[in-house]
Design an enzyme around this catalytic site. Structure first.
Site, PDB file in Angstrom:
ATOM      1  N   GLU A  45       1.547   6.175   4.819  1.00 46.37           N
ATOM      2  CA  GLU A  45       0.510   5.362   3.989  1.00 46.37           C
ATOM      3  C   GLU A  45      -0.829   5.803   3.890  1.00 46.37           C
ATOM      4  OE1 GLU A  45       3.439   1.260   4.618  1.00 46.37           O
ATOM      5  OE2 GLU A  45       1.453   1.317   5.788  1.00 46.37           O
ATOM      6  N   HIS A  59       2.452  -3.649  -0.838  1.00 49.66           N
ATOM      7  CA  HIS A  59       3.300  -4.528   0.083  1.00 49.66           C
ATOM      8  C   HIS A  59       4.100  -5.574  -0.620  1.00 49.66           C
ATOM      9  CE1 HIS A  59       1.108  -1.955   2.941  1.00 49.66           C
ATOM     10  NE2 HIS A  59       1.827  -2.340   3.878  1.00 49.66           N
TER      11      HIS A  59
END
Length: 299
Positions: free
Chosen positions: A157, A190
């Site tokens: 990420e 997310h």
């Protein structure tokens, strides 16, 4: 002749604005594409198994690793020459030696200060003793879920959403704006957890509430992470902060009530103290000069 020169100057300025606009549009498009590519890599495998199944985790490790490998080349394609004149691709990615140790230590100290309350709870509950046991670390590295949460997720990420996206955003946005725009994509990414929650049996409303909450705090953390990357000029700074945060998890404020009154007072005080200290120390402790950050030193 004078009119022609003036017209030419105006035309040149308009052309430059148009090119800058296109470059900015391309940069933002590239970031959006990387966001979708990252999330898509998690679902490229058709399976009925849960996200925590070893087979699912291994497959996602492979697909995410492919995105990590391709992302820098994708970023390089959209970088303008003037951006590269300020620093080569490795510097843009935050891969450099000067200030490396300082960036790592500073990032961990700042994040630990922010988590002073939860760390106090761990100390009072005796959780800290577990970290001194070698068997804890050995067993953790054998657990694929632990490796995903504490290592692979932060690494992938931060690499995609910070190292590869921030240089693109900084081409057309002010640093302060880029610090908050980039994390929005990180937070939106997310939202894919909605599918995971639904698959686990949650109703749509609950899954949406949980995912919205995740979007909120991941976006806030993303802004902090982007700020660390921008100020230190190091990839390792947001990576260290991300790993620490994933290890600590979101603070469980309800757990405070189970401690004795004096310990509760100490915990609550340290929650407040940690946040105040973090706010006061964030800017001076991330002064770009400390890390020899000449790429974004003006920020």
């Amino acid at each position: 002749m004078a009119i022609f020169i003036r017209f030419n100057n105006i035309f040149s300025k308009l052309l430059k604005l148009a090119l800058d606009y296109n470059a900015c549009a391309y940069s933002i498009f590239a970031c959006i594409f990387l966001t979708f590519a990252y999330v898509a890599s998690l679902y490229v495998w058709r399976t009925e198994l849960s996200r925590d199944h070893p087979s699912t985790i291994k497959r996602r490790f492979f697909s995410v690793s492919c995105i990590m490998f391709l992302a820098p080349f994708f970023m390089r394609f959209f970088l303008k020459e003037e951006t590269l004149n300020r620093g080569d691709v490795f510097q843009q990615l935050g891969l450099r030696l000067p200030g490396l140790i300082a960036a790592s230590i500073t990032s961990l100290i700042l994040t630990a200060i922010l988590f002073l309350g939860p760390l106090t709870m761990q100390f009072l509950s005796g959780t800290w003793k577990i970290y001194t046991e070698p068997t804890y670390w050995v067993s953790s590295w054998k657990d694929l879920t632990w490796v995903r949460n504490h290592f692979m997720a932060p690494l992938s990420e931060e690499w995609v959403f910070r190292a590869c996206m921030m240089p693109l955003l900084l081409q057309c946005l002010e640093p302060f704006t880029a610090v908050f725009v980039g994390p929005l994509l990180f937070g939106i990414a997310h939202f894919h957890h909605i599918f995971e929650k639904r698959k686990a049996g949650f109703d749509l409303k609950t899954a949406l509430i949980v995912s919205t909450f995740q979007f909120t705090y991941t976006s806030l953390f993303g802004a902090y992470s982007a700020y660390l990357f921008l100020r230190t000029g190091h990839f390792v700074a947001p990576l260290a902060a991300h790993m620490f945060c994933n290890h600590m998890g979101f603070p469980d404020f309800l757990e405070i009530r189970y401690y004795p009154s004096m310990e509760r007072l100490a915990i609550i005080s340290n929650f407040v103290l940690g946040f105040i200290l973090w706010c006061c120390l964030l800017t001076p402790m991330t002064n770009p000069y400390i890390f020899d950050n000449r790429l974004h030193w003006e920020t």
